[in-house]
Design an enzyme around this catalytic site. Structure first.
Site, PDB file in Angstrom:
ATOM      1  N   GLY A 100      -3.000   7.062  -3.718  1.00 35.85           N
ATOM      2  CA  GLY A 100      -3.683   8.128  -3.768  1.00 35.85           C
ATOM      3  C   GLY A 100      -4.791   8.051  -2.816  1.00 35.85           C
ATOM      4  O   GLY A 100      -5.097   6.737  -2.322  1.00 35.85           O
ATOM      5  N   GLY A 102      -7.857   6.582  -1.731  1.00 37.18           N
ATOM      6  CA  GLY A 102      -8.745   5.435  -2.523  1.00 37.18           C
ATOM      7  C   GLY A 102      -9.696   5.482  -1.453  1.00 37.18           C
ATOM      8  O   GLY A 102     -10.984   4.661  -2.034  1.00 37.18           O
ATOM      9  N   ARG A 103      -9.901   5.872  -0.256  1.00 37.90           N
ATOM     10  CA  ARG A 103     -11.171   5.844   0.361  1.00 37.90           C
ATOM     11  C   ARG A 103     -11.359   6.984   1.355  1.00 37.90           C
ATOM     12  O   ARG A 103     -11.958   6.998   2.315  1.00 37.90           O
ATOM     13  CB  ARG A 103     -11.248   4.653   1.431  1.00 37.90           C
ATOM     14  CG  ARG A 103     -10.017   4.362   2.244  1.00 37.90           C
ATOM     15  CD  ARG A 103     -10.267   3.541   3.298  1.00 37.90           C
ATOM     16  NE  ARG A 103      -9.221   2.777   4.018  1.00 37.90           N
ATOM     17  CZ  ARG A 103      -9.157   2.113   4.680  1.00 37.90           C
ATOM     18  NH1 ARG A 103     -10.244   1.741   5.340  1.00 37.90           N
ATOM     19  NH2 ARG A 103      -7.936   1.598   5.554  1.00 37.90           N
ATOM     20  N   ASP A 135     -12.894  -1.345  -1.971  1.00 40.76           N
ATOM     21  CA  ASP A 135     -14.597  -0.653  -1.677  1.00 40.76           C
ATOM     22  C   ASP A 135     -14.586   0.701  -1.228  1.00 40.76           C
ATOM     23  O   ASP A 135     -15.950   1.288  -1.668  1.00 40.76           O
ATOM     24  CB  ASP A 135     -15.197  -1.685  -0.902  1.00 40.76           C
ATOM     25  CG  ASP A 135     -14.755  -1.728   0.563  1.00 40.76           C
ATOM     26  OD1 ASP A 135     -13.805  -1.015   0.930  1.00 40.76           O
ATOM     27  OD2 ASP A 135     -15.513  -2.489   1.112  1.00 40.76           O
ATOM     28  N   GLY A 136     -13.693   1.227  -0.885  1.00 42.49           N
ATOM     29  CA  GLY A 136     -13.740   3.044  -0.649  1.00 42.49           C
ATOM     30  C   GLY A 136     -14.449   3.062   0.694  1.00 42.49           C
ATOM     31  O   GLY A 136     -14.401   4.105   1.492  1.00 42.49           O
ATOM     32  N   ARG A 189     -11.047  12.960   9.938  1.00 43.26           N
ATOM     33  CA  ARG A 189      -9.965  13.113  10.708  1.00 43.26           C
ATOM     34  C   ARG A 189      -9.371  14.809  10.698  1.00 43.26           C
ATOM     35  O   ARG A 189      -9.401  15.264   9.708  1.00 43.26           O
ATOM     36  CB  ARG A 189      -8.789  12.289  10.174  1.00 43.26           C
ATOM     37  CG  ARG A 189      -7.449  12.348  10.849  1.00 43.26           C
ATOM     38  CD  ARG A 189      -6.535  11.664   9.919  1.00 43.26           C
ATOM     39  NE  ARG A 189      -6.637  10.411   9.769  1.00 43.26           N
ATOM     40  CZ  ARG A 189      -6.427   9.668   8.502  1.00 43.26           C
ATOM     41  NH1 ARG A 189      -5.908  10.254   7.424  1.00 43.26           N
ATOM     42  NH2 ARG A 189      -6.515   8.412   8.683  1.00 43.26           N
ATOM     43  N   ASP A 265       3.590   6.792   2.389  1.00 45.56           N
ATOM     44  CA  ASP A 265       2.488   7.641   2.051  1.00 45.56           C
ATOM     45  C   ASP A 265       1.720   7.668   3.316  1.00 45.56           C
ATOM     46  O   ASP A 265       0.751   8.639   3.575  1.00 45.56           O
ATOM     47  CB  ASP A 265       1.590   6.962   1.210  1.00 45.56           C
ATOM     48  CG  ASP A 265       1.307   5.425   1.518  1.00 45.56           C
ATOM     49  OD1 ASP A 265       2.395   4.592   1.389  1.00 45.56           O
ATOM     50  OD2 ASP A 265       0.258   5.055   1.983  1.00 45.56           O
ATOM     51  N   ASN A 266       2.227   7.278   4.531  1.00 47.33           N
ATOM     52  CA  ASN A 266       1.650   7.454   5.808  1.00 47.33           C
ATOM     53  C   ASN A 266       2.656   8.480   6.694  1.00 47.33           C
ATOM     54  O   ASN A 266       2.425   8.329   7.871  1.00 47.33           O
ATOM     55  CB  ASN A 266       1.587   6.074   6.415  1.00 47.33           C
ATOM     56  CG  ASN A 266       0.215   5.370   6.154  1.00 47.33           C
ATOM     57  OD1 ASN A 266      -0.653   6.055   5.317  1.00 47.33           O
ATOM     58  ND2 ASN A 266       0.240   4.054   6.174  1.00 47.33           N
ATOM     59  N   ASP A 275      -3.112   8.344  10.360  1.00 46.56           N
ATOM     60  CA  ASP A 275      -3.403   7.080   9.906  1.00 46.56           C
ATOM     61  C   ASP A 275      -3.177   5.618  10.773  1.00 46.56           C
ATOM     62  O   ASP A 275      -2.186   5.251  10.522  1.00 46.56           O
ATOM     63  CB  ASP A 275      -2.618   7.042   8.479  1.00 46.56           C
ATOM     64  CG  ASP A 275      -3.671   6.227   7.513  1.00 46.56           C
ATOM     65  OD1 ASP A 275      -4.786   5.621   7.881  1.00 46.56           O
ATOM     66  OD2 ASP A 275      -3.418   6.260   6.261  1.00 46.56           O
TER      67      ASP A 275
HETATM   68  P1  AMP Z   1      -3.284   2.554   4.205  1.00 47.82           P
HETATM   69  O1  AMP Z   1      -2.473   1.288   4.385  1.00 47.82           O
HETATM   70  O2  AMP Z   1      -4.444   2.624   4.893  1.00 47.82           O
HETATM   71  O3  AMP Z   1      -2.498   3.697   4.386  1.00 47.82           O
HETATM   72  O4  AMP Z   1      -3.774   2.568   2.506  1.00 47.82           O
HETATM   73  C1  AMP Z   1      -2.794   2.403   1.653  1.00 47.82           C
HETATM   74  C2  AMP Z   1      -3.689   2.855   0.149  1.00 47.82           C
HETATM   75  O5  AMP Z   1      -4.835   1.875  -0.059  1.00 47.82           O
HETATM   76  C3  AMP Z   1      -4.157   4.339   0.209  1.00 47.82           C
HETATM   77  O6  AMP Z   1      -4.190   4.846  -1.136  1.00 47.82           O
HETATM   78  C4  AMP Z   1      -5.632   3.926   0.606  1.00 47.82           C
HETATM   79  O7  AMP Z   1      -6.519   4.840  -0.032  1.00 47.82           O
HETATM   80  C5  AMP Z   1      -5.933   2.649  -0.068  1.00 47.82           C
HETATM   81  N1  AMP Z   1      -7.107   1.766   0.679  1.00 47.82           N
HETATM   82  C6  AMP Z   1      -6.934   1.351   1.768  1.00 47.82           C
HETATM   83  N2  AMP Z   1      -8.022   0.675   1.862  1.00 47.82           N
HETATM   84  C7  AMP Z   1      -9.110   0.879   0.881  1.00 47.82           C
HETATM   85  C8  AMP Z   1     -10.221   0.714   0.480  1.00 47.82           C
HETATM   86  N3  AMP Z   1     -11.040  -0.350   1.394  1.00 47.82           N
HETATM   87  N4  AMP Z   1     -10.694   1.108  -0.508  1.00 47.82           N
HETATM   88  C9  AMP Z   1     -10.201   1.562  -1.393  1.00 47.82           C
HETATM   89  N5  AMP Z   1      -8.677   2.154  -1.201  1.00 47.82           N
HETATM   90  C10 AMP Z   1      -8.226   1.566  -0.026  1.00 47.82           C
HETATM   91 MG    MG Z   2      -2.522   5.698   4.565  1.00 48.68          MG
END
Ligand code: AMP
Ligand code: MG
Length: 485
Positions: A100, A102-103, A135-136, A189, A265-266, A275
């Site tokens: 979901g 997360g940030r 940390d979001g 974005r 998810d990407n 992404d």
């Molecule tokens: P990503 O690899 O950037 O596509 O992220 C995969 C998942 O990890 C997604 O659900 C993001 O929202 C979550 N995520 C990545 N980095 C962070 C972060 N620093 N804090 C919280 N959630 C994160």
């Molecule tokens: Mg992503």
């Protein structure tokens, strides 16, 4: 005037807040998202604003101040609800139901002047119910890298999301993959959609085909509008998604781009690229080149991208089979290779200077080109740039003239593949009249820019930012990318 009134008055004049926002995804209901609040940052310094996108939104860039960007896309004032989207996904081949936004969140949706609906989605805007241990936040370098990737890919003809803004936010972050503490940013974005393959996968996991149906109808209504009145619209949707994804991967492969993290998810349901985390442009032609340091088994290496995207499309059949006939989807997916092959061939031919070349030697030329790039390990982008830089009508006269003034020609007689390549290129040039050489030269320079976002190039603009807070090299690089220098 009381102090409390000030922000609202400002907001009513802010062109970014008075855009005609459409609650398209919001209208699906809260099975699809959670309402969240944005982080309040200690600082807001606008580092990037994409004026070209403002024009696409029907705004006059001169009428939008930097302060307007900060109020809307740094302080997130004046818009509600902010929606953290729910999704799952296959990460490195394993199903993860703990995902979901997360940030980030969906800030709003707006129709551009081309009539299409676009998402404004944030990255680095604070914690949400999906942050898990994170940390979001987004690092400043992460923001810089995504801005650059999106602009470069867009200029190279890849169907991609782009960044509307990037604001430095004054926090110190700790990351394993950057010298820490490191600076923070929040990015907005603009993408065709943030609905992912994983958004559908979640409903299969939750055994809610009703929610899959509702989402699929929504996707077709907004992003595959020409199919809405077709009787077999669902099968046609899947077949078109296969085509869009196959063509997207062909675009990545031709421009030498390795996305790095092709988890489901990407993967956008509109077939758009988005992404950009640990991506890289390939320095040389190496199918096993891997962008993400944590991709230990090279699952998402450059050369596996077509088969991985095909696998992702196959996994998407699982949730969709509640609505779409599985046999129809298998037929749809079977066309992936043909779509991919045709688009890759078309794009590589352009890089070699040609449009609509139907001579029997074409496939041999592509094979020899790749064989030479693989054998020589000459720079992938340098090879094509040197073709563009040194091209001459003289190449038509004698194979020995081909690339003879370039930096990449191996010493005479040391590469049979190169010699054969020159003989074949010379032969193909002779299928054209002399007055067509100008078109070939134009194609070469149009499709092979000098500036490519290789890692050392990104580092060269990042170091002045780290060392002296000097953003001029970043701005110059964006300018070079945008003007195809
Ligand atoms: P990503 O690899 O950037 O596509 O992220 C995969 C998942 O990890 C997604 O659900 C993001 O929202 C979550 N995520 C990545 N980095 C962070 C972060 N620093 N804090 C919280 N959630 C994160
Ligand atoms: Mg992503």
């Amino acid at each position: 005037m009381t102090l409390a009134e000030t922000p609202n008055q400002e907001n009513s004049l802010n062109p970014l807040l008075t855009l005609n926002y459409e609650p398209a995804l919001e209208s699906l209901g809260d099975d699809y998202y959670d309402e969240v609040a944005a982080e309040e940052f200690p600082q807001h310094i606008l580092r990037w604003r994409n004026d070209a996108l403002l024009s696409d939104l029907g705004l006059n860039p001169q009428a939008v101040t930097d302060e307007d960007f900060i109020t809307a896309f740094g302080k997130f004032q004046g818009r509600k609800p902010l929606l953290a989207l729910r999704y799952h996904g296959y990460q490195f081949g394993t199903y993860n139901p703990q995902l979901g936004d997360g940030r980030g969140f969906l800030y709003g949706q707006v129709r551009a002047t081309n009539g299409e609906l676009y998402d404004f989605g944030t990255k680095g805007s604070g914690r949400t119910p999906y942050s898990r241990g994170g940390d979001g936040m987004l690092t400043l370098k992460g923001g810089v890298r995504e801005v650059l990737a999106a602009e470069a890919l867009h200029q190279m003809g890849v169907r991609t999301s782009r960044c509307l803004s990037m604001i430095e936010t004054g926090l110190s972050l700790w990351r394993g993959d950057e010298p820490s503490p490191t600076r923070s940013s929040v990015m907005v974005r603009m993408s065709s959609s943030h609905i992912r393959f994983g958004t559908f996968e979640r409903f299969h996991y939750l055994q809610r085909p009703d929610l899959t149906q509702k989402l699929l109808d929504h996707v077709i209504e907004y992003y595959y509008r020409h199919l809405v009145n077709q009787t077999d619209k669902y099968a046609l949707f899947y077949a078109e998604l296969v085509k869009r994804v196959a063509e997207l991967v062909a675009q990545w492969m031709a421009v030498g781009f390795c996305h790095g993290v092709l988890n489901t998810d990407n993967m956008s349901i509109t077939g758009e690229s988005f992404d950009y985390g640990p991506y890289a442009f390939i320095p040389t032609y190496d199918p096993y080149f891997t962008a993400a340091y944590f991709d230990y088994y090279k699952r998402y290496c450059y050369g596996y991208q077509p088969s991985i995207c095909q696998w992702n499309l196959e996994m998407l059949q699982e949730p969709l089979k509640a609505i779409i006939n599985i046999a129809d989807m298998q037929v749809g997916l079977a066309s992936f290779d043909d779509y991919y092959g045709a688009e890759y061939r078309r794009l590589m031919l352009k890089k070699l200077g040609f449009e609509q070349l139907n001579h029997p030697e074409v496939d041999e030329l592509l094979e020899l080109t790749i064989a030479f790039l693989k054998e020589s390990q000459v720079g992938y982008h340098l090879f094509f740039f040197e073709m563009a830089r040194t091209f001459s009508a003289k190449w038509r006269d004698d194979p020995a003239c081909v690339l003879n003034n370039s930096e990449i020609a191996p010493a005479t007689g040391t590469s049979v593949i190169f010699d054969n390549w020159c003989i074949l290129y010379h032969k193909i040039l002779n299928h054209f009249d002399l007055d067509e050489m100008g078109n070939i030269a134009n194609n070469l320079s149009q499709h092979n820019p000098k500036t490519v976002l290789l890692r050392p190039v990104i580092e060269s603009i990042w170091q002045p930012i780290v060392n002296a807070d000097d953003w001029q090299y970043f701005r110059d690089l964006i300018h070079q990318i945008q003007t195809k220098q």
